[in-house]
Scaffold this motif. Structure first.
Motif, PDB file in Angstrom:
ATOM      1  N   PHE A 171       1.483  -4.399  14.627  1.00 51.22           N
ATOM      2  CA  PHE A 171       0.895  -3.279  13.904  1.00 51.22           C
ATOM      3  C   PHE A 171       1.985  -2.574  13.118  1.00 51.22           C
ATOM      4  O   PHE A 171       3.105  -2.402  13.591  1.00 51.22           O
ATOM      5  CB  PHE A 171       0.264  -2.288  14.895  1.00 51.22           C
ATOM      6  CG  PHE A 171      -0.119  -0.970  14.276  1.00 51.22           C
ATOM      7  CD1 PHE A 171      -1.323  -0.824  13.621  1.00 51.22           C
ATOM      8  CD2 PHE A 171       0.733   0.123  14.346  1.00 51.22           C
ATOM      9  CE1 PHE A 171      -1.675   0.391  13.044  1.00 51.22           C
ATOM     10  CE2 PHE A 171       0.391   1.336  13.774  1.00 51.22           C
ATOM     11  CZ  PHE A 171      -0.817   1.475  13.124  1.00 51.22           C
ATOM     12  N   VAL A 172       1.656  -2.175  11.907  1.00 50.16           N
ATOM     13  CA  VAL A 172       2.523  -1.287  11.137  1.00 50.16           C
ATOM     14  C   VAL A 172       1.608  -0.289  10.442  1.00 50.16           C
ATOM     15  O   VAL A 172       0.564  -0.653   9.898  1.00 50.16           O
ATOM     16  CB  VAL A 172       3.435  -2.049  10.143  1.00 50.16           C
ATOM     17  CG1 VAL A 172       2.637  -2.807   9.112  1.00 50.16           C
ATOM     18  CG2 VAL A 172       4.425  -1.119   9.478  1.00 50.16           C
ATOM     19  N   ASP A 191      10.285   3.513  15.401  1.00 50.35           N
ATOM     20  CA  ASP A 191      10.079   4.613  14.459  1.00 50.35           C
ATOM     21  C   ASP A 191      10.809   4.225  13.173  1.00 50.35           C
ATOM     22  O   ASP A 191      12.028   4.043  13.173  1.00 50.35           O
ATOM     23  CB  ASP A 191      10.655   5.915  15.012  1.00 50.35           C
ATOM     24  CG  ASP A 191       9.965   6.354  16.286  1.00 50.35           C
ATOM     25  OD1 ASP A 191       8.782   6.022  16.454  1.00 50.35           O
ATOM     26  OD2 ASP A 191      10.618   7.024  17.107  1.00 50.35           O
ATOM     27  N   ILE A 192      10.052   4.113  12.095  1.00 48.12           N
ATOM     28  CA  ILE A 192      10.608   3.662  10.821  1.00 48.12           C
ATOM     29  C   ILE A 192      10.644   4.846   9.848  1.00 48.12           C
ATOM     30  O   ILE A 192       9.685   5.612   9.774  1.00 48.12           O
ATOM     31  CB  ILE A 192       9.758   2.517  10.218  1.00 48.12           C
ATOM     32  CG1 ILE A 192       9.599   1.366  11.202  1.00 48.12           C
ATOM     33  CG2 ILE A 192      10.338   2.041   8.890  1.00 48.12           C
ATOM     34  CD1 ILE A 192      10.859   0.596  11.506  1.00 48.12           C
ATOM     35  N   ILE A 231       0.835  -1.205   0.000  1.00 48.75           N
ATOM     36  CA  ILE A 231       0.000   0.000   0.000  1.00 48.75           C
ATOM     37  C   ILE A 231       0.870   1.256   0.000  1.00 48.75           C
ATOM     38  O   ILE A 231       0.551   2.242  -0.655  1.00 48.75           O
ATOM     39  CB  ILE A 231      -0.931  -0.002   1.234  1.00 48.75           C
ATOM     40  CG1 ILE A 231      -1.886  -1.189   1.155  1.00 48.75           C
ATOM     41  CG2 ILE A 231      -1.710   1.305   1.353  1.00 48.75           C
ATOM     42  CD1 ILE A 231      -2.656  -1.458   2.425  1.00 48.75           C
ATOM     43  N   HIS A 232       1.990   1.204   0.734  1.00 43.50           N
ATOM     44  CA  HIS A 232       2.928   2.324   0.856  1.00 43.50           C
ATOM     45  C   HIS A 232       4.293   1.872   0.339  1.00 43.50           C
ATOM     46  O   HIS A 232       5.147   1.468   1.123  1.00 43.50           O
ATOM     47  CB  HIS A 232       3.050   2.774   2.315  1.00 43.50           C
ATOM     48  CG  HIS A 232       1.761   3.188   2.936  1.00 43.50           C
ATOM     49  ND1 HIS A 232       1.239   4.440   2.783  1.00 43.50           N
ATOM     50  CD2 HIS A 232       0.882   2.508   3.711  1.00 43.50           C
ATOM     51  CE1 HIS A 232       0.098   4.531   3.440  1.00 43.50           C
ATOM     52  NE2 HIS A 232      -0.144   3.368   4.010  1.00 43.50           N
ATOM     53  N   ARG A 252       8.148   8.458   9.998  1.00 41.96           N
ATOM     54  CA  ARG A 252       6.993   8.521   9.090  1.00 41.96           C
ATOM     55  C   ARG A 252       6.061   7.344   9.339  1.00 41.96           C
ATOM     56  O   ARG A 252       4.855   7.437   9.112  1.00 41.96           O
ATOM     57  CB  ARG A 252       7.459   8.508   7.634  1.00 41.96           C
ATOM     58  CG  ARG A 252       8.156   9.794   7.223  1.00 41.96           C
ATOM     59  CD  ARG A 252       8.698   9.735   5.822  1.00 41.96           C
ATOM     60  NE  ARG A 252       7.608   9.593   4.859  1.00 41.96           N
ATOM     61  CZ  ARG A 252       7.797   9.292   3.581  1.00 41.96           C
ATOM     62  NH1 ARG A 252       9.013   9.090   3.124  1.00 41.96           N
ATOM     63  NH2 ARG A 252       6.781   9.188   2.765  1.00 41.96           N
ATOM     64  N   TYR A 253       6.620   6.218   9.777  1.00 49.31           N
ATOM     65  CA  TYR A 253       5.843   5.005  10.016  1.00 49.31           C
ATOM     66  C   TYR A 253       6.146   4.496  11.417  1.00 49.31           C
ATOM     67  O   TYR A 253       7.215   4.754  11.972  1.00 49.31           O
ATOM     68  CB  TYR A 253       6.190   3.919   8.988  1.00 49.31           C
ATOM     69  CG  TYR A 253       6.111   4.424   7.575  1.00 49.31           C
ATOM     70  CD1 TYR A 253       4.879   4.694   6.980  1.00 49.31           C
ATOM     71  CD2 TYR A 253       7.253   4.667   6.835  1.00 49.31           C
ATOM     72  CE1 TYR A 253       4.802   5.186   5.702  1.00 49.31           C
ATOM     73  CE2 TYR A 253       7.190   5.154   5.548  1.00 49.31           C
ATOM     74  CZ  TYR A 253       5.960   5.413   4.987  1.00 49.31           C
ATOM     75  OH  TYR A 253       5.887   5.912   3.713  1.00 49.31           O
ATOM     76  N   ARG A 254       5.220   3.742  11.948  1.00 52.22           N
ATOM     77  CA  ARG A 254       5.401   3.128  13.260  1.00 52.22           C
ATOM     78  C   ARG A 254       5.189   1.631  13.111  1.00 52.22           C
ATOM     79  O   ARG A 254       4.256   1.177  12.447  1.00 52.22           O
ATOM     80  CB  ARG A 254       4.384   3.678  14.264  1.00 52.22           C
ATOM     81  CG  ARG A 254       4.606   5.119  14.666  1.00 52.22           C
ATOM     82  CD  ARG A 254       5.779   5.212  15.630  1.00 52.22           C
ATOM     83  NE  ARG A 254       6.033   6.542  16.104  1.00 52.22           N
ATOM     84  CZ  ARG A 254       5.692   6.986  17.298  1.00 52.22           C
ATOM     85  NH1 ARG A 254       5.040   6.216  18.137  1.00 52.22           N
ATOM     86  NH2 ARG A 254       6.008   8.203  17.660  1.00 52.22           N
TER      87      ARG A 254
END
Length: 163
Positions: free
Chosen positions: A148-149, A125-126, A80-81, A130-132
């Protein structure tokens, strides 16, 4: 005995020496992923197998790396991303080679890019936050479960202690 023909000790149950069992390298080599370690025990164990150490008799200890469960969770997210694919694959590669015994080891490796929540849950923090990525770690079993991501905004909508 020292060297490539040294026996391998497998630690099972408690820390007592009587709960150790030794396998030859030939026995270890003949074990496949589908063949459980318990099939090599003389009797079925009445206690859980806690840790497996490949230990030459001279006391050098090798631990097995972390097993990451649910790579498909990461894959679904990066489909998706797409911009998250490289950072998540990098995280997967780093964690897959780690051997953590507790939260201090995780903090030492990731520094400020990691937060700890109850029940051995960790928030990574990825890609510059920007992502978790939220995982649960079972340190004695060297397993990481991706819970969860999501984006930072999606993370704000969940409760990390219960998700």
């Amino acid at each position: 005995m020292v060297g490539p023909k040294a026996p391998i000790a497998v630690k099972i149950g408690s820390d007592d020496a009587k709960d150790s069992i030794t396998f030859s390298r030939r026995q270890i080599a003949s074990m496949t992923l589908g063949n459980r370690l318990t099939s090599w025990l003389p009797t079925p164990p009445t206690f859980p197998i806690r840790e497996i150490f490949l230990v030459p008799k001279m006391g050098i200890c090798y631990t097995l790396p972390m097993q990451i469960i649910a790579k498909s969770t990461l894959r679904k997210f990066w489909e998706i991303h797409p911009q998250a694919e490289t950072p998540l694959k990098t995280w997967y590669a780093i964690v897959g080679k780690a051997a953590w015994s507790g939260p201090a080891d995780v903090k030492k490796m990731f520094g400020v890019n990691v937060d700890f929540v109850s029940d051995n849950r960790i928030i990574f923090d990825i890609s510059g936050n920007r992502y978790r990525l939220m995982v649960r770690i079972a340190y004695p079993y060297q397993r990481v479960l991706a819970k969860f991501v999501g984006t930072h905004k999606e993370y704000n909508d969940i409760n990390p202690e219960t998700a």
